[in-house]
Design an enzyme around this catalytic site. Structure first.
Site, PDB file in Angstrom:
ATOM      1  N   GLU A 177      39.720  -8.269  -4.326  1.00 47.02           N
ATOM      2  CA  GLU A 177      38.880  -7.087  -4.179  1.00 47.02           C
ATOM      3  C   GLU A 177      38.179  -6.761  -5.491  1.00 47.02           C
ATOM      4  O   GLU A 177      38.636  -7.152  -6.565  1.00 47.02           O
ATOM      5  CB  GLU A 177      39.731  -5.893  -3.720  1.00 47.02           C
ATOM      6  CG  GLU A 177      38.976  -4.588  -3.515  1.00 47.02           C
ATOM      7  CD  GLU A 177      37.862  -4.647  -2.482  1.00 47.02           C
ATOM      8  OE1 GLU A 177      36.846  -5.337  -2.728  1.00 47.02           O
ATOM      9  OE2 GLU A 177      37.981  -3.984  -1.437  1.00 47.02           O
ATOM     10  N   GLN A 196      41.358   1.199  -3.475  1.00 44.09           N
ATOM     11  CA  GLN A 196      42.420   0.322  -3.954  1.00 44.09           C
ATOM     12  C   GLN A 196      41.968  -0.633  -5.040  1.00 44.09           C
ATOM     13  O   GLN A 196      42.644  -0.805  -6.044  1.00 44.09           O
ATOM     14  CB  GLN A 196      42.999  -0.491  -2.785  1.00 44.09           C
ATOM     15  CG  GLN A 196      43.676   0.409  -1.780  1.00 44.09           C
ATOM     16  CD  GLN A 196      44.076  -0.303  -0.526  1.00 44.09           C
ATOM     17  OE1 GLN A 196      45.251  -0.492  -0.317  1.00 44.09           O
ATOM     18  NE2 GLN A 196      43.126  -0.678   0.300  1.00 44.09           N
ATOM     19  N   ARG A 254      48.073  -7.264   0.185  1.00 49.52           N
ATOM     20  CA  ARG A 254      47.618  -6.819   1.511  1.00 49.52           C
ATOM     21  C   ARG A 254      46.872  -7.917   2.257  1.00 49.52           C
ATOM     22  O   ARG A 254      46.984  -8.029   3.472  1.00 49.52           O
ATOM     23  CB  ARG A 254      46.792  -5.545   1.389  1.00 49.52           C
ATOM     24  CG  ARG A 254      45.578  -5.628   0.477  1.00 49.52           C
ATOM     25  CD  ARG A 254      45.075  -4.211   0.159  1.00 49.52           C
ATOM     26  NE  ARG A 254      43.891  -4.180  -0.663  1.00 49.52           N
ATOM     27  CZ  ARG A 254      43.891  -4.117  -1.988  1.00 49.52           C
ATOM     28  NH1 ARG A 254      45.029  -4.114  -2.648  1.00 49.52           N
ATOM     29  NH2 ARG A 254      42.744  -4.054  -2.651  1.00 49.52           N
ATOM     30  N   ARG A 308      39.167  -8.777   7.464  1.00 42.46           N
ATOM     31  CA  ARG A 308      39.577  -7.786   6.474  1.00 42.46           C
ATOM     32  C   ARG A 308      41.069  -7.528   6.663  1.00 42.46           C
ATOM     33  O   ARG A 308      41.568  -7.489   7.794  1.00 42.46           O
ATOM     34  CB  ARG A 308      38.801  -6.482   6.635  1.00 42.46           C
ATOM     35  CG  ARG A 308      39.168  -5.501   5.528  1.00 42.46           C
ATOM     36  CD  ARG A 308      38.381  -4.224   5.542  1.00 42.46           C
ATOM     37  NE  ARG A 308      38.849  -3.380   4.441  1.00 42.46           N
ATOM     38  CZ  ARG A 308      38.851  -2.070   4.457  1.00 42.46           C
ATOM     39  NH1 ARG A 308      38.384  -1.418   5.510  1.00 42.46           N
ATOM     40  NH2 ARG A 308      39.308  -1.392   3.428  1.00 42.46           N
ATOM     41  N   HIS A 309      41.780  -7.348   5.577  1.00 44.13           N
ATOM     42  CA  HIS A 309      43.223  -7.088   5.651  1.00 44.13           C
ATOM     43  C   HIS A 309      43.520  -5.850   6.486  1.00 44.13           C
ATOM     44  O   HIS A 309      42.666  -4.977   6.671  1.00 44.13           O
ATOM     45  CB  HIS A 309      43.811  -6.918   4.243  1.00 44.13           C
ATOM     46  CG  HIS A 309      43.252  -5.725   3.508  1.00 44.13           C
ATOM     47  ND1 HIS A 309      43.680  -4.439   3.755  1.00 44.13           N
ATOM     48  CD2 HIS A 309      42.306  -5.633   2.559  1.00 44.13           C
ATOM     49  CE1 HIS A 309      43.023  -3.601   2.983  1.00 44.13           C
ATOM     50  NE2 HIS A 309      42.166  -4.305   2.243  1.00 44.13           N
ATOM     51  N   GLY A 310      44.754  -5.762   6.973  1.00 43.66           N
ATOM     52  CA  GLY A 310      45.205  -4.599   7.720  1.00 43.66           C
ATOM     53  C   GLY A 310      45.346  -3.367   6.838  1.00 43.66           C
ATOM     54  O   GLY A 310      45.235  -3.433   5.608  1.00 43.66           O
ATOM     55  N   GLN A 311      45.621  -2.256   7.475  1.00 42.89           N
ATOM     56  CA  GLN A 311      45.713  -0.964   6.800  1.00 42.89           C
ATOM     57  C   GLN A 311      46.866  -0.897   5.804  1.00 42.89           C
ATOM     58  O   GLN A 311      47.942  -1.446   6.036  1.00 42.89           O
ATOM     59  CB  GLN A 311      45.875   0.143   7.838  1.00 42.89           C
ATOM     60  CG  GLN A 311      45.864   1.553   7.260  1.00 42.89           C
ATOM     61  CD  GLN A 311      46.188   2.592   8.304  1.00 42.89           C
ATOM     62  OE1 GLN A 311      47.350   2.812   8.638  1.00 42.89           O
ATOM     63  NE2 GLN A 311      45.160   3.217   8.843  1.00 42.89           N
ATOM     64  N   HIS A 352      38.864  -8.561   1.538  1.00 40.85           N
ATOM     65  CA  HIS A 352      38.813  -7.108   1.362  1.00 40.85           C
ATOM     66  C   HIS A 352      37.450  -6.552   1.754  1.00 40.85           C
ATOM     67  O   HIS A 352      36.467  -7.280   1.843  1.00 40.85           O
ATOM     68  CB  HIS A 352      39.106  -6.782  -0.101  1.00 40.85           C
ATOM     69  CG  HIS A 352      40.373  -7.398  -0.586  1.00 40.85           C
ATOM     70  ND1 HIS A 352      41.590  -6.780  -0.471  1.00 40.85           N
ATOM     71  CD2 HIS A 352      40.620  -8.604  -1.162  1.00 40.85           C
ATOM     72  CE1 HIS A 352      42.536  -7.566  -0.965  1.00 40.85           C
ATOM     73  NE2 HIS A 352      41.973  -8.683  -1.391  1.00 40.85           N
ATOM     74  N   ASP A 357      48.845   2.162   3.061  1.00 40.95           N
ATOM     75  CA  ASP A 357      48.988   3.615   2.923  1.00 40.95           C
ATOM     76  C   ASP A 357      47.789   4.214   2.195  1.00 40.95           C
ATOM     77  O   ASP A 357      47.337   5.308   2.520  1.00 40.95           O
ATOM     78  CB  ASP A 357      50.278   3.973   2.186  1.00 40.95           C
ATOM     79  CG  ASP A 357      51.519   3.771   3.052  1.00 40.95           C
ATOM     80  OD1 ASP A 357      51.397   3.692   4.300  1.00 40.95           O
ATOM     81  OD2 ASP A 357      52.628   3.682   2.477  1.00 40.95           O
ATOM     82  N   TRP A 358      47.255   3.486   1.211  1.00 46.39           N
ATOM     83  CA  TRP A 358      46.087   3.998   0.488  1.00 46.39           C
ATOM     84  C   TRP A 358      44.856   4.035   1.381  1.00 46.39           C
ATOM     85  O   TRP A 358      44.050   4.947   1.269  1.00 46.39           O
ATOM     86  CB  TRP A 358      45.827   3.167  -0.762  1.00 46.39           C
ATOM     87  CG  TRP A 358      46.730   3.509  -1.916  1.00 46.39           C
ATOM     88  CD1 TRP A 358      47.952   4.111  -1.856  1.00 46.39           C
ATOM     89  CD2 TRP A 358      46.468   3.273  -3.291  1.00 46.39           C
ATOM     90  NE1 TRP A 358      48.474   4.243  -3.115  1.00 46.39           N
ATOM     91  CE2 TRP A 358      47.589   3.735  -4.026  1.00 46.39           C
ATOM     92  CE3 TRP A 358      45.423   2.691  -3.988  1.00 46.39           C
ATOM     93  CZ2 TRP A 358      47.669   3.658  -5.403  1.00 46.39           C
ATOM     94  CZ3 TRP A 358      45.501   2.602  -5.367  1.00 46.39           C
ATOM     95  CH2 TRP A 358      46.606   3.092  -6.066  1.00 46.39           C
TER      96      TRP A 358
END
Length: 188
Positions: free
Chosen positions: A80, A19, A56, A6-9, A137, A11-12
């Site tokens: 996603e 997202q 992302r 899974r992608h990294g963090q 995602h 801000d959302w």
């Protein structure tokens, strides 16, 4: 073997906003998480990386690939899920505005399952016996895990953490889950 990352963090993610298809980049924590994924997978031999085309996921794949120098293949099937007009809303905002969880413009669950499983079948057919890193995602990986496990894990049952790792393999004409939502490699 397919290693699902899974992608990294973003801000959302940090703010609890959904997202979907909104193309939000990684934040500094997400970049560090991607680096920690790279350190974890670097000791293994991989044939190539497949990534969602969203920023992302692509950035996570590029960071992971820094030392591996593999081909990165973008596949639309692993974008996603679209959450329609709910994208950008927090859980609280979504619950107030859409108490039933039906978001106008959202991709249907069935369409998501068909899209994601079509993508995983394409990988299996096109690259038999290859070791693949697949960067995607939460809803995509959750859908894969749920479909493979007949609903025992994944969507609705398992909250997948940012930069978590899950491993699946096609054996004897069926997909098997070796592990999922692994986060031991992360410090943040």
């Amino acid at each position: 073997m397919i290693c699902l990352v899974r992608h990294g963090q973003t801000d959302w993610n940090y703010l609890g906003k959904i997202q979907g298809m909104t193309d939000v980049p990684l934040n500094d924590v997400g970049r560090r998480q991607a680096e920690e994924c790279r350190e974890y997978v670097n000791s293994q031999d991989w044939d190539f990386i497949i990534s969602s085309p969203l920023k992302r996921a692509k950035e996570t794949a590029e960071i992971i690939n820094k030392d591996l120098n593999l081909q990165i293949i973008e596949m639309e099937e692993f974008k996603e899920r679209s959450f329609g007009i709910a994208e950008g809303l927090t859980l609280e905002e979504r619950t107030i505005q859409f108490p039933e969880g039906d978001y106008p413009g959202q991709e249907s669950k069935q369409d998501l399952v068909e899209r994601v499983m079509s993508g995983i079948d394409t990988i299996n057919r096109s690259y038999p016996g290859k070791k693949v890193l697949l960067v995607a995602h939460g809803a995509v990986i959750g859908t894969l895990l749920s479909t493979i496990s007949n609903g025992q894990i994944g969507s609705g049952r398992t909250k997948l953490m940012n930069a978590c790792i899950s491993n699946i393999q096609h054996v004897d004409d069926q997909w098997k889950i070796h592990n999922y939502n692994q986060i031991d490699h992360l410090t943040m």
